[in-house]
Design an enzyme around this catalytic site. Sequence first.
Site: not given
Length: 369
Positions: A168-170
């Site tokens: 879910f992260k950049n």
Amino acid sequence: MAVGQAIADGQMIRYGTGANFTARFEEELCDYIGAGHALTVNSGTNALVAALAAAGIGPGDEVLVPAYTWMSTAVAPVQVGAVPILVDIDETLTIDPEDIRRKITPYTRAIIPVHMVNAPCDMDAILSIAKEHGLIVIEDACQAVGVRYKDKYCGAIGDLGAFSFNKFKNVNIGEGGAVITNDERYYIRARSYHDLGSMIRGHGDRMNEPEFIGMNMKVTEIQGAMLRVQLRKLKPVMRQMQKRRAELAGILDTAKDFRVTPHNDLAHAVSLSVLAPTKEKAIALTGQRGVFNRLRDSSKHVYTNWEPLMAKRTFHPKMNPWSWAKREITYTPDMCARTLDILDRTCIINLGLKYPAPLMQMVARKLAA
């Protein structure tokens, strides 16, 4: 291709002879964010735990954490024997500096400001408070890899920082994390903790730091190879997010039924949410196109849903940090009522990076109307 090369090299563990993918990623990450040291670990949660261990946080210590964050932020202090103290957020969705002041006790050792949903904390105020009270600042930048706060990158501002690289992260490789610091001793201690004391690795100078028992939080060379590729994609993605955020915020600023959430650094803003005047109006917004979710509905990000922590329950009663605390610590569902009110009324706006800008601008105009 990068993963294939890592496999072809035959050095799957990062400390194998000739292994270099993970080490090169750490160098590139440091260059990117302006940090002295980076240590890749197997999750953002363990990055927080290793950072706390590196800083010497332990039994009897209190650690200030926001009441709105992924549960890992509050659980990490428990893993090193400390206890989390919950602090309200303000309308920026980040920890409230004024409530930090109210929650400091003689037993407070550290603050974990969390840059939630890509929104940076008021780090100037937090660092000032920490300096005044002699506290360690460990940034939880798990949700803000690549996000800027003024002239610095989140995660490289405090004494230590933590990144997450889960899906879910950049920066996304499925699962992973990193500890960030400019302090060499903290780095050596984190490195030791993440590898069972690093007693058999060629880690060089320990700065006279004795070996101590740690955990196994290492990553493989496959993860290091993937991270190098992902990191190269980060800067253009952040530029796109910043541009799209500015476009949509300008439209949503005209709305009468809600307002754009305030931000601690508008010049570098990449996150977008809106604050409704009532819970009911926020609920009505959630059914409209372009609205991702209402924050009160975001599961384990809300302290009232941290059931094991609220109950102070650990796997064994003799390993319960609250029994070692120097005062009675109580958690109640209404203890951070201001946080709940803000989460009740705040909705995240989808930037829609996969869609054309004119389409998302049309969506924003309909929301504003």
